[in-house]
Every structure is written in structure tokens, then in C-alpha cells.
Design a protein around this motif. Structure first.
Motif, PDB file in Angstrom:
ATOM      1  N   VAL A  88       2.493  51.106  39.277  1.00 39.22           N
ATOM      2  CA  VAL A  88       3.679  51.076  38.420  1.00 39.22           C
ATOM      3  C   VAL A  88       4.921  50.832  39.258  1.00 39.22           C
ATOM      4  O   VAL A  88       5.775  49.998  38.918  1.00 39.22           O
ATOM      5  N   GLN A  89       5.037  51.535  40.359  1.00 36.42           N
ATOM      6  CA  GLN A  89       6.192  51.359  41.224  1.00 36.42           C
ATOM      7  C   GLN A  89       6.259  49.937  41.781  1.00 36.42           C
ATOM      8  O   GLN A  89       7.325  49.312  41.807  1.00 36.42           O
ATOM      9  N   LEU A  90       5.109  49.417  42.217  1.00 36.20           N
ATOM     10  CA  LEU A  90       5.071  48.094  42.842  1.00 36.20           C
ATOM     11  C   LEU A  90       5.524  47.007  41.882  1.00 36.20           C
ATOM     12  O   LEU A  90       6.440  46.219  42.188  1.00 36.20           O
ATOM     13  N   PHE A  91       4.906  46.953  40.705  1.00 32.85           N
ATOM     14  CA  PHE A  91       5.211  45.855  39.797  1.00 32.85           C
ATOM     15  C   PHE A  91       6.545  46.052  39.066  1.00 32.85           C
ATOM     16  O   PHE A  91       7.171  45.071  38.669  1.00 32.85           O
ATOM     17  N   THR A  92       6.960  47.303  38.895  1.00 30.06           N
ATOM     18  CA  THR A  92       8.292  47.524  38.328  1.00 30.06           C
ATOM     19  C   THR A  92       9.356  46.955  39.252  1.00 30.06           C
ATOM     20  O   THR A  92      10.285  46.256  38.816  1.00 30.06           O
ATOM     21  N   LYS A  93       9.220  47.238  40.538  1.00 30.76           N
ATOM     22  CA  LYS A  93      10.200  46.762  41.515  1.00 30.76           C
ATOM     23  C   LYS A  93      10.112  45.252  41.703  1.00 30.76           C
ATOM     24  O   LYS A  93      11.133  44.554  41.723  1.00 30.76           O
ATOM     25  N   LEU A  94       8.904  44.732  41.816  1.00 27.54           N
ATOM     26  CA  LEU A  94       8.714  43.314  42.131  1.00 27.54           C
ATOM     27  C   LEU A  94       9.051  42.413  40.951  1.00 27.54           C
ATOM     28  O   LEU A  94       9.711  41.374  41.117  1.00 27.54           O
ATOM     29  N   LEU A  95       8.621  42.808  39.742  1.00 29.10           N
ATOM     30  CA  LEU A  95       8.701  41.911  38.590  1.00 29.10           C
ATOM     31  C   LEU A  95       9.706  42.372  37.537  1.00 29.10           C
ATOM     32  O   LEU A  95       9.856  41.710  36.510  1.00 29.10           O
ATOM     33  N   GLY A  96      10.368  43.487  37.758  1.00 25.85           N
ATOM     34  CA  GLY A  96      11.461  43.879  36.880  1.00 25.85           C
ATOM     35  C   GLY A  96      11.058  44.389  35.517  1.00 25.85           C
ATOM     36  O   GLY A  96      11.750  44.128  34.521  1.00 25.85           O
ATOM     37  N   PHE A  97       9.963  45.145  35.415  1.00 26.22           N
ATOM     38  CA  PHE A  97       9.606  45.768  34.139  1.00 26.22           C
ATOM     39  C   PHE A  97      10.646  46.834  33.801  1.00 26.22           C
ATOM     40  O   PHE A  97      11.046  47.628  34.652  1.00 26.22           O
ATOM     41  N   ASN A  98      11.093  46.854  32.525  1.00 28.40           N
ATOM     42  CA  ASN A  98      12.044  47.871  32.081  1.00 28.40           C
ATOM     43  C   ASN A  98      11.906  48.082  30.573  1.00 28.40           C
ATOM     44  O   ASN A  98      10.949  47.583  29.957  1.00 28.40           O
ATOM     45  N   ARG A  99      12.856  48.789  29.966  1.00 29.50           N
ATOM     46  CA  ARG A  99      12.760  49.116  28.537  1.00 29.50           C
ATOM     47  C   ARG A  99      12.831  47.874  27.650  1.00 29.50           C
ATOM     48  O   ARG A  99      12.377  47.897  26.508  1.00 29.50           O
ATOM     49  N   ASP A 100      13.405  46.802  28.177  1.00 25.47           N
ATOM     50  CA  ASP A 100      13.533  45.581  27.377  1.00 25.47           C
ATOM     51  C   ASP A 100      12.332  44.646  27.529  1.00 25.47           C
ATOM     52  O   ASP A 100      12.293  43.578  26.900  1.00 25.47           O
ATOM     53  N   THR A 101      11.382  45.021  28.329  1.00 28.14           N
ATOM     54  CA  THR A 101      10.229  44.153  28.580  1.00 28.14           C
ATOM     55  C   THR A 101       9.397  43.969  27.317  1.00 28.14           C
ATOM     56  O   THR A 101       9.083  44.936  26.612  1.00 28.14           O
TER      57      THR A 101
END
Length: 541
Positions: A203-216
Motif C-alpha cells: 500500500v505504501q509503495l504504490f500509494t507513493k509511486l502511483l498517487g492513489f488517494n480518495r479521488d482514485t
């Protein structure tokens, strides 16, 4: 980590949308249903490290069961629904599943239930209609099974909706695709953290790398039993976004879904790109993909021309990562870096340090191809298979692991894939990488699919043989299949003559109706069957 906080903050927001029907599962529903199922697991006596398995088509219940496991300390194995009952039985018993969830709408649901008959508890998903010789509307056997079966909705209704004081974090135990043998279960890290712990590496890796957030808005066109789709759904929910799930990939529908739901993130395999690129120009021009921020692909090497064409079409939103279900290492590459380093799958360092090693384990210099090892403090293990686990270790460095891929690195540590060790062809003492040939043929208009393998030869040891399907179905049904195959062979030779050295050009073309691929796009070369060849043509380069 788990989506309970989003159920409190945005209860009515869709956590999951089924792309074909528009049906929605809200965060409040996901929270309650996963909690009830987790409480059922606990009531059934399952504790931290026990196993459940689920066999179903893409549907809400897979995701509910996944989060139920994540919040009860349980390990969940999502099984490939396309496997035969005996293959499913192998995985279910190999992972020691105490509970199996089976979709009643699968064509072979009853056979799956029979194959898992000795599992302590079987829960059947999917409404009141009964499969042949299977489960009745009352949740009890409807045609000959020797034991009662539980109905999924009845299980949820009877389970407690109260959240316990402590919920241990569970995990998935997924299986390798089995393209080169029996699937292997990959043991996760020890389960000793609370479910609220945010320190989940993927979760940490792909959130940081690919910008997953509440608007995803994440689109999954692939089966949820595959590692990437289910883990990207998990990442989406951890950040409060919405996952849009296609029941199966269809190229025109995928473009429609991107526009309809304003998809921001998506995950693909290269064969999906190829199929979309072969759509009529007017269809591609009309597709609105402007909402996309990230279109990530993995699972198989992507031909350079395919990636370049996708970047030209969708813009610099294309990302590639290289990893495996074993999660022993990760590289990633952006559109910009891919154009500057054609063919690379990115740099190491995201997770693990890459080493390229020769047959004796010696580390090779930049530019030389060898086995790809990743150095990690925590090396993966295969469940119940110490010999296979040992076979992944470097002879001198026990924290260096390999899964059988070959590749090389340039001076800047960009990694390039060559092929799988098992698929390497040795012809006349020269090593030939089938993937290189397959990449060159990927966009040849005359072909819809291709696989390159080595075939035994008395003189050369092996010769290069291409199995292919024709893009024009009418050519495959030609009154003279041999003549149609010879026309395809001429196209193949003309296409490759100026692109590859002569010794790499296949000596034989075998025309078939279909190539054996998994639903995630991986070739299963061991299932290529010479008996199914419609025509066999020698090629003259």
C-alpha cells in the motif's frame, strides 16, 4: 489499512462498482459485510494464520471475503476459477483451507464442491438459483451431496455485526500462475499486527509511486484471483477510492468504461494493449481517456512498439512495474524513462536490489544477460516446499532470490528482461530469447497472437518454432489451410528480415486456432499442442 474509516467518513461512497451492471457496493456495506464474515470466521474457530479459499468470478463477494480475512488474521487464497476441479482441489488442500467459498454460478460449481468435500466448511455464493446437482435455495444440498452447505447471505445474516476490541491483520496467500509447473503458494510475512496498522508495504509503495488517494477511480479489467488486481483494489480501498471491476476484459468495453466512470488509475497486461491498438482507428480516436492519470502494466514483457504506441495514444500516463507474486523485488518505469530507455522495466531500489548472475552465481557486468536476483532482508518462502524454496536462493547469498527470469542491466541500473530460463532456446550453440522474437511480431497485422519455442533438432540441438493465430479468421478457415499458412509465413519472414539476425528468425511456422493463455494474458507454453496445428510451414529467411 482497512476501509472502516472510510465507512465512517463517506458511508455512501461506492467502494466497488461492477462495470457491466453498474451495481455498487458502498463503503458502509463493505464495512458491515466484511465485519460479519470476519466474525463468522472467528465463530467457526479460525484464528491468526488459518486459511480460507474463494473460487468465484469477478464479483463483490471476493472483495468482501478479502477484507474479512484482512481484519481477522486469516490468510485468504483467491483461486483461479478457470482451473479444473482437480487443480482447484490441489490448491485448496495445499493451503489447508478450513473454509471454502464457491460461487454457485460457475459452470462447474457442483464439481468444485465435490472436490472440496472434505473441507470443514463450504459456503456457497450467489443467490437462490441452484447449480446442477448442487445447492438448493434453502442453502442445503439439492441433489446428492453428502453434507449440508452454507448459504453466503444466510451466513452474513446470522453473524454478529459487532466489531471486536482487537482485529488482527490478515493477508493473502496467493499462488504462482503455474505456467511452468504446479502452482506454488507464497507464504506472507508473519501476522502479528493490528488491522489499523498503516505500515503495509505494498500500500505504501504504490500509494507513493502511483498517487492513489480518495479521488482514485481504479479500473480492473483482469480477474481478481491474480495478485495485481486484488492488491490494487486493496490499495484503492486503503486510500478511500473507488474500484471499478469488469467481469472480463473486452477492448471496446474497456474504453467505454474509462469514459463512463472517469477512471483515473488502471492496470493492464500487454496483450490487452495489443488488442486495443488493433481496434479501428475511428474507434480509438473517439475514445475519451483524458481522465487517466496512471495506466500501469505488468505480468509480461511489453514490446517496445506497443508501449510507444500506447504513450502516443494515451499520453505519458503509462507506467510499468516488474514484480512477481513472490514479491521478492520491484522495479518501475515512467513513460518518459521508457521512451529514453526502450525495453527497460525500470530501476531497482523500490523493493530489493537487483543482481544479474551467471550460471555459477557470479555477478555479471552491465550489458550481460543472466539470472535476475533480488536482494532482500526478508526472502520469500513457498508453502510446504523447502526444495523449491531452496532452488530460488543464490548459492552464496541466502537473501538473494530468483524466480527464473533472465535479464540484464545497463550502466544506469535500468533493468531489461530477456526471458524465462526455461524458455531459452539454444540453437547451434547460440542462445536465443523467444520474447525478443515475440515482441517483434506483436503488432504484425497478419497475426493476432504468437508464441515462440524451441523444438529438438538433431543437428542444431534446437530450432526456433513460432506458433501463431491469424488475425483474419477467414484465413484460418481457408479451403486450403496450407496455402493460407504459407501466406502468413511470407508475412512473418518479410517482417522479421530487417529486424532480427537471421539465426533468430523461426525455422517453422505452426498455425493454430488459439494459443494457451491464462486470463491474465500469460502464455502457458507447456500447453502448446502439436496435434492442434492446422498447418506447419518451413520458413526461409
Amino acid at each position: 489499512m482497512y476501509p472502516g474509516k472510510w465507512a465512517a467518513q463517506t458511508p455512501d461512497k461506492p467502494a466497488v462498482i461492477m462495470a457491466d451492471t453498474g451495481a455498487q457496493l458502498s463503503y458502509a456495506q463493505l464495512e458491515e459485510r466484511s465485519l460479519r464474515l470476519a466474525n463468522h470466521f472467528r465463530a467457526a474457530g479460525l484464528g491468526v494464520g488459518d486459511h480460507v479459499a474463494v473460487i468465484a468470478e469477478n464479483r463483490f463477494e471476493i472483495i468482501e471475503a478479502y477484507w474479512a480475512a484482512q481484519r481477522s488474521g486469516v490468510l485468504i487464497t483467491v483461486v483461479n476459477r478457470h482451473l479444473t476441479p482437480s487443480e482447484v482441489s490441489y490448491i485448496v488442500h495445499d493451503c489447508d483451507a478450513a473454509i471454502v467459498l464457491v460461487s454457485r454460478t460457475l459452470e462447474h460449481a457442483y464439481a468444485l464442491i465435490e472436490a472440496c468435500a472434505d473441507v470443514p466448511e463450504i459456503i456457497v455464493i450467489g443467490g437462490s438459483s441452484a447449480p446442477d446437482r448442487g445447492v438448493g435455495a434453502d442453502g442445503v444440498d439439492g441433489g446428492g451431496a453428502e453434507r449440508p452447505l452454507l448459504d453466503y447471505e444466510a451466513v452474513l445474516a446470522a453473524a454478529s455485526p459487532e466489531r471486536p476490541d482487537y482485529e488482527a491483520r490478515g493477508d493473502d496467500m496467493l499462488y504462482s500462475s503455474g505456467t511452468t509447473g504446479r502452482p506454488k503458494g507464497i507464504l506472507p510475512a508473519p501476522l502479528d499486527q493490528p488491522v489499523e496498522d498503516p505500515n503495509v508495504a505494498i500500500v505504501q509503495l504504490f500509494t507513493k509511486l502511483l498517487g492513489f488517494n480518495r479521488d482514485t477511480v481504479y479500473l480492473s479489467p483482469a480477474p481478481l484471483y491474480h495478485a495485481a488486481p486484488i492488491r490494487f483494489v486493496m490499495t484503492t480501498h486503503a486510500q478511500g477510492g473507488t474500484a471499478v471491476i469488469m467481469p472480463r476484459f473486452e477492448e471496446r468495453e474497456a474504453l467505454t468504461v474509462i469514459e463512463r466512470y472517469r477512471v483515473t488509475h488502471s492496470q493492464w497486461v500487454p496483450t490487452m494493449f495489443v488488442r486495443m491498438l488493433k481496434l479501428p482507428e475511428e474507434v480509438r480516436r473517439a475514445a475519451d481517456t483524458s481522465s487517466l492519470r496512471v495506466a500501469v502494466h505488468a505480468a509480461a514483457p511489453c514490446p517496445v512498439e506497443v508501449k510507444r504506441a500506447m504513450i502516443e495514444w494515451w499520453g505519458p500516463v503509462i507506467w510499468e512495474y516488474y514484480a512477481a507474486t513472490e514479491a521478492n523485488g520491484v522495479t518501475a518505469i515512467s513513460s518518459e524513462d521508457a521512451l529514453a530507455h526502450p525495453g527497460s522495466v525500470g530501476r531497482d531500489g523500490l523493493k530489493g536490489i537487483a543482481h544479474i548472475c551467471g550460471p555459477d552465481g557470479e555477478e555479471l557486468p552491465p550489458g550481460e544477460a543472466g539470472v535476475i536476483y533480488f536482494e532482500n532482508d526478508k526472502a520469500f518462502e513457498y508453502s510446504k516446499d523447502a526444495d523449491k524454496t531452496a532452488g530460488t536462493r543464490h548459492p552464496d547469498h541466502p537473501t538473494w532470490t530468483a524466480i527464473g527470469d533472465l535479464g540484464w542491466m545497463d550502466e544506469d541500473r535500468f533493468l531489461y528482461l530477456a526471458d524465462r530460463q526455461r524458455f531459452l532456446i539454444s540453437s547451434g550453440g547460440v542462445n536465443i530469447y523467444p520474447q525478443e522474437i515475440e515482441n517483434e511480431l506483436a503488432l504484425l497485422p497478419a497475426l493476432s497472437d504468437v508464441a515462440v519455442v524451441g523444438e529438438p533438432d538433431e543437428e542444431l540441438g534446437q530450432i526456433v518454432v513460432a506458433y501463431a493465430t491469424a488475425a483474419d479468421p477467414s484465413s484460418a478457415d481457408d479451403a486450403d489451410p496450407q496455402a493460407a499458412a504459407e501466406a502468413l509465413a511470407a508475412d512473418v519472414v518479410a517482417h522479421l528480415r530487417d529486424r532480427l539476425a537471421r539465426f533468430k528468425i523461426p525455422r517453422v511456422l505452426c498455425v493454430v486456432d488459439e494459443l494457451p493463455r491464462t486470463p491474465t494474458g500469460k502464455l502457458v507454453k507447456r500447453n502448446l499442442d502439436p496435434a492442434r496445428v492446422r498447418a506447419r510451414v518451413p520458413l526461409r529467411a
